[in-house]
Motif scaffolding. Structure first.
Motif, PDB file in Angstrom:
ATOM      1  N   LYS A  57     -67.076  24.397 -22.798  1.00  0.00           N
ATOM      2  CA  LYS A  57     -66.216  23.428 -24.288  1.00  0.00           C
ATOM      3  C   LYS A  57     -65.603  24.449 -25.509  1.00  0.00           C
ATOM      4  CE  LYS A  57     -67.500  19.570 -22.752  1.00  0.00           C
ATOM      5  NZ  LYS A  57     -66.706  18.477 -22.181  1.00  0.00           N
ATOM      6  N   TYR A  58     -66.244  25.198 -25.476  1.00  0.00           N
ATOM      7  CA  TYR A  58     -64.873  26.409 -26.077  1.00  0.00           C
ATOM      8  C   TYR A  58     -65.557  27.879 -27.051  1.00  0.00           C
ATOM      9  CZ  TYR A  58     -67.659  24.509 -30.202  1.00  0.00           C
ATOM     10  OH  TYR A  58     -68.125  24.445 -31.349  1.00  0.00           O
ATOM     11  N   VAL A  62     -66.545  36.374 -33.048  1.00  0.00           N
ATOM     12  CA  VAL A  62     -66.915  36.769 -34.324  1.00  0.00           C
ATOM     13  C   VAL A  62     -66.446  38.188 -33.685  1.00  0.00           C
ATOM     14  CG1 VAL A  62     -68.264  36.740 -36.614  1.00  0.00           C
ATOM     15  CG2 VAL A  62     -68.081  35.230 -35.386  1.00  0.00           C
ATOM     16  N   TRP A  63     -65.539  39.323 -34.420  1.00  0.00           N
ATOM     17  CA  TRP A  63     -65.406  40.412 -34.433  1.00  0.00           C
ATOM     18  C   TRP A  63     -65.385  41.550 -35.216  1.00  0.00           C
ATOM     19  CZ3 TRP A  63     -65.637  40.432 -29.275  1.00  0.00           C
ATOM     20  CH2 TRP A  63     -65.191  39.747 -28.196  1.00  0.00           C
ATOM     21  N   THR A  64     -65.586  42.745 -34.752  1.00  0.00           N
ATOM     22  CA  THR A  64     -65.729  43.704 -36.384  1.00  0.00           C
ATOM     23  C   THR A  64     -64.899  44.653 -35.634  1.00  0.00           C
ATOM     24  OG1 THR A  64     -67.735  42.613 -37.577  1.00  0.00           O
ATOM     25  CG2 THR A  64     -66.631  45.252 -38.135  1.00  0.00           C
ATOM     26  N   LYS A  73     -67.033  45.252 -32.101  1.00  0.00           N
ATOM     27  CA  LYS A  73     -68.283  44.790 -32.283  1.00  0.00           C
ATOM     28  C   LYS A  73     -68.134  43.350 -31.796  1.00  0.00           C
ATOM     29  CE  LYS A  73     -73.513  45.290 -34.044  1.00  0.00           C
ATOM     30  NZ  LYS A  73     -73.971  45.555 -35.227  1.00  0.00           N
ATOM     31  N   GLY A  74     -69.315  42.155 -32.060  1.00  0.00           N
ATOM     32  CA  GLY A  74     -68.946  41.024 -31.335  1.00  0.00           C
ATOM     33  C   GLY A  74     -69.910  39.947 -31.020  1.00  0.00           C
ATOM     34  N   ALA A  75     -69.533  38.704 -31.787  1.00  0.00           N
ATOM     35  CA  ALA A  75     -70.786  38.010 -30.744  1.00  0.00           C
ATOM     36  C   ALA A  75     -69.833  36.797 -30.276  1.00  0.00           C
ATOM     37  CB  ALA A  75     -71.735  37.414 -31.938  1.00  0.00           C
ATOM     38  N   ILE A  76     -70.198  36.392 -29.308  1.00  0.00           N
ATOM     39  CA  ILE A  76     -69.302  34.696 -28.403  1.00  0.00           C
ATOM     40  C   ILE A  76     -70.262  33.868 -28.453  1.00  0.00           C
ATOM     41  CG2 ILE A  76     -67.417  34.169 -26.343  1.00  0.00           C
ATOM     42  CD1 ILE A  76     -67.046  37.362 -26.482  1.00  0.00           C
ATOM     43  N   THR A  77     -69.879  32.766 -28.838  1.00  0.00           N
ATOM     44  CA  THR A  77     -70.916  31.883 -28.929  1.00  0.00           C
ATOM     45  C   THR A  77     -70.168  30.568 -27.516  1.00  0.00           C
ATOM     46  OG1 THR A  77     -71.848  31.895 -30.781  1.00  0.00           O
ATOM     47  CG2 THR A  77     -71.843  29.760 -30.315  1.00  0.00           C
ATOM     48  N   SER A  78     -70.721  30.400 -26.824  1.00  0.00           N
ATOM     49  CA  SER A  78     -69.944  29.778 -25.521  1.00  0.00           C
ATOM     50  C   SER A  78     -70.981  28.100 -25.985  1.00  0.00           C
ATOM     51  CB  SER A  78     -70.150  29.907 -24.056  1.00  0.00           C
ATOM     52  OG  SER A  78     -69.497  31.428 -24.373  1.00  0.00           O
ATOM     53  N   LEU A  94     -65.346  39.206 -16.990  1.00  0.00           N
ATOM     54  CA  LEU A  94     -65.696  40.572 -18.216  1.00  0.00           C
ATOM     55  C   LEU A  94     -65.494  41.790 -17.845  1.00  0.00           C
ATOM     56  CD1 LEU A  94     -66.820  41.051 -21.292  1.00  0.00           C
ATOM     57  CD2 LEU A  94     -69.095  41.836 -20.066  1.00  0.00           C
ATOM     58  N   ASP A  95     -64.560  42.327 -18.778  1.00  0.00           N
ATOM     59  CA  ASP A  95     -63.841  44.377 -18.248  1.00  0.00           C
ATOM     60  C   ASP A  95     -65.449  44.852 -18.432  1.00  0.00           C
ATOM     61  OD1 ASP A  95     -62.501  47.121 -19.366  1.00  0.00           O
ATOM     62  OD2 ASP A  95     -61.281  45.745 -18.110  1.00  0.00           O
ATOM     63  N   LEU A  96     -65.221  45.946 -17.568  1.00  0.00           N
ATOM     64  CA  LEU A  96     -66.163  46.732 -17.640  1.00  0.00           C
ATOM     65  C   LEU A  96     -66.404  47.603 -18.500  1.00  0.00           C
ATOM     66  CD1 LEU A  96     -65.890  47.593 -13.040  1.00  0.00           C
ATOM     67  CD2 LEU A  96     -67.462  45.994 -14.516  1.00  0.00           C
ATOM     68  N   SER A  97     -65.223  47.935 -19.464  1.00  0.00           N
ATOM     69  CA  SER A  97     -65.451  48.250 -20.933  1.00  0.00           C
ATOM     70  C   SER A  97     -66.427  48.169 -21.817  1.00  0.00           C
ATOM     71  CB  SER A  97     -64.071  49.047 -20.798  1.00  0.00           C
ATOM     72  OG  SER A  97     -63.512  48.492 -21.504  1.00  0.00           O
ATOM     73  N   PHE A  98     -67.033  46.636 -21.682  1.00  0.00           N
ATOM     74  CA  PHE A  98     -67.296  46.329 -22.276  1.00  0.00           C
ATOM     75  C   PHE A  98     -68.737  46.250 -22.393  1.00  0.00           C
ATOM     76  CE2 PHE A  98     -63.575  43.905 -23.023  1.00  0.00           C
ATOM     77  CZ  PHE A  98     -63.644  44.213 -24.447  1.00  0.00           C
ATOM     78  N   THR A  99     -70.121  46.528 -23.025  1.00  0.00           N
ATOM     79  CA  THR A  99     -71.348  46.685 -22.941  1.00  0.00           C
ATOM     80  C   THR A  99     -72.022  45.424 -23.807  1.00  0.00           C
ATOM     81  OG1 THR A  99     -70.795  49.110 -22.959  1.00  0.00           O
ATOM     82  CG2 THR A  99     -73.508  48.099 -23.510  1.00  0.00           C
ATOM     83  N   ILE A 100     -72.557  44.949 -23.233  1.00  0.00           N
ATOM     84  CA  ILE A 100     -73.598  43.483 -23.787  1.00  0.00           C
ATOM     85  C   ILE A 100     -74.694  44.177 -23.672  1.00  0.00           C
ATOM     86  CG2 ILE A 100     -74.051  41.873 -23.573  1.00  0.00           C
ATOM     87  CD1 ILE A 100     -71.685  41.436 -23.354  1.00  0.00           C
ATOM     88  N   ASP A 101     -75.188  44.305 -25.313  1.00  0.00           N
ATOM     89  CA  ASP A 101     -76.653  44.308 -25.988  1.00  0.00           C
ATOM     90  C   ASP A 101     -77.606  43.281 -25.446  1.00  0.00           C
ATOM     91  OD1 ASP A 101     -75.692  42.779 -27.793  1.00  0.00           O
ATOM     92  OD2 ASP A 101     -76.501  44.264 -28.934  1.00  0.00           O
ATOM     93  N   SER A 102     -77.305  41.721 -25.534  1.00  0.00           N
ATOM     94  CA  SER A 102     -78.612  40.967 -25.567  1.00  0.00           C
ATOM     95  C   SER A 102     -77.358  39.732 -25.195  1.00  0.00           C
ATOM     96  CB  SER A 102     -79.206  40.672 -26.493  1.00  0.00           C
ATOM     97  OG  SER A 102     -78.625  40.306 -28.116  1.00  0.00           O
ATOM     98  N   VAL A 103     -78.156  38.681 -23.777  1.00  0.00           N
ATOM     99  CA  VAL A 103     -77.630  37.569 -24.517  1.00  0.00           C
ATOM    100  C   VAL A 103     -78.510  36.613 -24.961  1.00  0.00           C
ATOM    101  CG1 VAL A 103     -77.230  35.293 -22.359  1.00  0.00           C
ATOM    102  CG2 VAL A 103     -76.421  38.066 -22.504  1.00  0.00           C
ATOM    103  N   LYS A 104     -78.509  35.515 -25.471  1.00  0.00           N
ATOM    104  CA  LYS A 104     -79.588  34.586 -26.452  1.00  0.00           C
ATOM    105  C   LYS A 104     -79.254  33.149 -25.409  1.00  0.00           C
ATOM    106  CE  LYS A 104     -81.485  37.551 -29.921  1.00  0.00           C
ATOM    107  NZ  LYS A 104     -81.392  37.423 -31.493  1.00  0.00           N
ATOM    108  N   TYR A 105     -79.935  32.349 -26.155  1.00  0.00           N
ATOM    109  CA  TYR A 105     -80.188  30.954 -25.754  1.00  0.00           C
ATOM    110  C   TYR A 105     -79.998  30.173 -27.171  1.00  0.00           C
ATOM    111  CZ  TYR A 105     -79.950  25.833 -23.806  1.00  0.00           C
ATOM    112  OH  TYR A 105     -79.414  24.317 -23.645  1.00  0.00           O
TER     113      TYR A 105
END
Length: 124
Positions: A57-58, A62-64, A73-78, A94-105
């Motif tokens: 849907k969207y 939120v970026w710093t 640094k940021g958070a994406i809510t899908s 997702l571009d390989l230059s980005f590092t993910i530290d966690s994914v939450k549901y």
């Protein structure tokens, strides 16, 4: 006096001809088209089978951003709805230059993998 006037006329004519040829040269170069082509080469979408298993849907982002150190640094809510029974996998480009530290549901931390092809796979 005639020599100076002739010399001045000659210099002005050369400057005018040079300016016209440069403007014609610049008009022939389509810079926006060149930039568009360069950007399209960077963004080649990889479609996977998992993309058909949910209706996105969207995204809320939120970026710093700190340009002084080239850091984001940021958070994406899908927000999405599954389109099949047994839905358990999402994939995002997702571009390989980005590092993910966690994914939450909601409050549950999910398993994820960042593949070498630029795909983020999230398992529910």
């Amino acid at each position: 006096m005639k020599k100076h006037l002739f010399l001045l006329f000659y210099i002005i004519s050369i400057i005018k001809i040079s300016a016209q040829s440069n403007s014609q040269l610049n008009a022939e170069i389509d810079i926006p088209a060149m930039e568009q082509k360069a950007q399209q080469a960077k963004f080649k979408s990889v479609l996977s089978g998992a993309a058909n298993t949910y209706d996105l849907k969207y995204h809320r982002c939120v970026w710093t951003v700190d340009p002084a150190v080239n850091y984001i640094k940021g958070a994406i809510t899908s927000h999405f709805k599954p389109t099949i029974a047994g839905f358990n996998l999402m994939q995002f480009d997702l571009d390989l230059s980005f590092t993910i530290d966690s994914v939450k549901y909601h409050t549950t931390t999910l398993t994820y993998a960042q593949t070498g092809t630029g795909i983020l796979e999230i398992t529910f």
